[in-house]
Design a protein around this motif. Structure first.
Motif, mmCIF file in Angstrom:
data_model
loop_
_atom_site.group_PDB
_atom_site.id
_atom_site.type_symbol
_atom_site.label_atom_id
_atom_site.label_comp_id
_atom_site.label_asym_id
_atom_site.label_seq_id
_atom_site.Cartn_x
_atom_site.Cartn_y
_atom_site.Cartn_z
ATOM 1 N N TYR A 1 0.819 -1.204 0.000
ATOM 2 C CA TYR A 1 0.000 0.000 0.000
ATOM 3 C C TYR A 1 0.861 1.265 0.000
ATOM 4 C CZ TYR A 1 -4.137 -2.799 0.515
ATOM 5 O OH TYR A 1 -5.152 -3.685 0.278
ATOM 6 N N GLU A 2 2.084 1.182 0.502
ATOM 7 C CA GLU A 2 2.977 2.337 0.514
ATOM 8 C C GLU A 2 3.378 2.743 -0.899
ATOM 9 O OE1 GLU A 2 3.735 -0.462 2.530
ATOM 10 O OE2 GLU A 2 2.658 0.480 4.172
ATOM 11 N N SER A 3 3.489 1.796 -1.812
ATOM 12 C CA SER A 3 3.878 2.119 -3.180
ATOM 13 C C SER A 3 2.681 2.228 -4.126
ATOM 14 C CB SER A 3 4.880 1.082 -3.705
ATOM 15 O OG SER A 3 4.347 -0.213 -3.618
ATOM 16 N N TRP A 4 1.480 1.991 -3.631
ATOM 17 C CA TRP A 4 0.262 2.101 -4.444
ATOM 18 C C TRP A 4 -0.047 3.578 -4.670
ATOM 19 C CZ3 TRP A 4 -2.572 -1.220 -7.182
ATOM 20 C CH2 TRP A 4 -3.863 -0.841 -7.568
ATOM 21 N N GLU A 5 -0.237 3.984 -5.925
ATOM 22 C CA GLU A 5 -0.436 5.394 -6.247
ATOM 23 C C GLU A 5 -1.901 5.756 -6.501
ATOM 24 O OE1 GLU A 5 2.262 6.822 -9.247
ATOM 25 O OE2 GLU A 5 3.866 5.578 -8.457
ATOM 26 N N ASN A 6 -2.738 4.801 -6.852
ATOM 27 C CA ASN A 6 -4.170 5.061 -7.051
ATOM 28 C C ASN A 6 -4.866 5.158 -5.693
ATOM 29 O OD1 ASN A 6 -4.167 5.012 -9.857
ATOM 30 N ND2 ASN A 6 -5.853 3.570 -9.964
ATOM 31 N N PRO A 7 -6.108 5.614 -5.679
ATOM 32 C CA PRO A 7 -6.860 5.581 -4.415
ATOM 33 C C PRO A 7 -7.015 4.143 -3.909
ATOM 34 C CG PRO A 7 -7.988 6.940 -6.032
ATOM 35 C CD PRO A 7 -6.880 6.239 -6.748
ATOM 36 N N TYR A 8 -7.098 4.003 -2.601
ATOM 37 C CA TYR A 8 -7.437 2.696 -2.028
ATOM 38 C C TYR A 8 -8.360 2.885 -0.842
ATOM 39 C CZ TYR A 8 -3.785 3.004 1.653
ATOM 40 O OH TYR A 8 -3.012 3.358 2.714
ATOM 41 N N VAL A 9 -9.054 1.797 -0.500
ATOM 42 C CA VAL A 9 -10.100 1.841 0.516
ATOM 43 C C VAL A 9 -9.755 0.849 1.623
ATOM 44 C CG1 VAL A 9 -12.546 1.368 0.953
ATOM 45 C CG2 VAL A 9 -11.863 2.495 -1.168
ATOM 46 N N THR A 10 -9.867 1.316 2.861
ATOM 47 C CA THR A 10 -9.755 0.445 4.027
ATOM 48 C C THR A 10 -11.163 0.276 4.586
ATOM 49 O OG1 THR A 10 -7.546 1.285 4.530
ATOM 50 C CG2 THR A 10 -8.697 0.120 6.290
ATOM 51 N N VAL A 11 -11.604 -0.971 4.696
ATOM 52 C CA VAL A 11 -12.968 -1.265 5.125
ATOM 53 C C VAL A 11 -12.986 -1.533 6.626
ATOM 54 C CG1 VAL A 11 -14.925 -2.825 4.834
ATOM 55 C CG2 VAL A 11 -13.519 -2.220 2.867
ATOM 56 N N GLN A 12 -13.889 -0.848 7.313
ATOM 57 C CA GLN A 12 -14.092 -1.035 8.742
ATOM 58 C C GLN A 12 -15.551 -1.410 8.954
ATOM 59 O OE1 GLN A 12 -12.548 2.460 10.782
ATOM 60 N NE2 GLN A 12 -11.150 2.779 9.074
ATOM 61 N N ALA A 13 -15.922 -1.688 10.170
ATOM 62 C CA ALA A 13 -17.309 -2.063 10.458
ATOM 63 C C ALA A 13 -18.216 -0.846 10.265
ATOM 64 C CB ALA A 13 -17.433 -2.587 11.884
ATOM 65 N N GLY A 14 -19.030 -0.861 9.225
ATOM 66 C CA GLY A 14 -20.001 0.195 8.989
ATOM 67 C C GLY A 14 -19.480 1.434 8.296
#
Length: 177
Positions: free
Chosen positions: A64-77
């Motif tokens: 994830y440190e080298s990922w340049e596009n948006p990313y999503v972290t999923v949490q409860a709700g």
């Protein structure tokens, strides 16, 4: 006998009134569905300017440190949208150094699931170097009791992103979803 006739007429009228009440709420829910569809179409149109994903570029990224596009972290709700804004300075001089740190361009936004599509469509086109692909991950260090809710939120997030025409990539598994 008069009271008995009144009770009988009320028994006949009340169910009809109840049915009439349901029929007026059906168009309201149909209107809500139509409104949601219109919003989804508007969000899709905004994302159409982003090119399709370039598989040879994003499949080589494994952190994830080298990922340049948006990313999503999923949490409860809820979800957290991570966006790396493009560097305004196009020269290579000082890139990533003390004067132009990458961390200063990273933005995080905590969102309810209802706002995910709106937030994704607002991400600038310059923040999508791999094309229309988003990495996704589950939150770390969560109690076991929260895992079922996180899994449901993950499924909802993947469905929302797919409805927007975005490819979902799980960096941990190295596979598309």
């Amino acid at each position: 006998m008069n009271t008995r006739a009144l009770c009988l007429s009320l028994l006949l009228v009340l169910p009809l009134a109840g049915c009439h009440g349901h029929s007026t709420s059906a168009p309201a829910s149909a209107q809500a569905v139509a409104d949601q569809h219109a919003v989804l179409e508007a969000e899709r149109e905004q994302l159409d300017s982003i090119p399709p994903p370039s598989k040879n570029r994003y499949m080589a990224v494994h952190t994830y440190e080298s990922w340049e596009n948006p990313y999503v972290t999923v949490q409860a709700g809820m979800v957290t949208l991570h966006v790396l804004l493009a560097d305004a300075n196009t020269s290579d001089y000082g890139a990533g150094g003390i004067l132009r740190p990458v961390g200063a361009r990273r933005q995080e936004l905590n969102l309810s699931m209802e706002k995910l599509g709106e937030a994704i469509s607002a991400v600038p086109q310059t923040s999508w170097p791999y094309g229309r692909v988003i990495a996704i991950e589950e939150a770390h260090k969560v109690p076991a009791s929260a895992q079922p809710q996180i899994r449901r939120t993950m499924e909802t997030a993947v469905g929302t992103l797919n409805d927007l025409g975005i490819v979902v990539y799980d960096l941990n598994d190295g596979k598309l979803q």
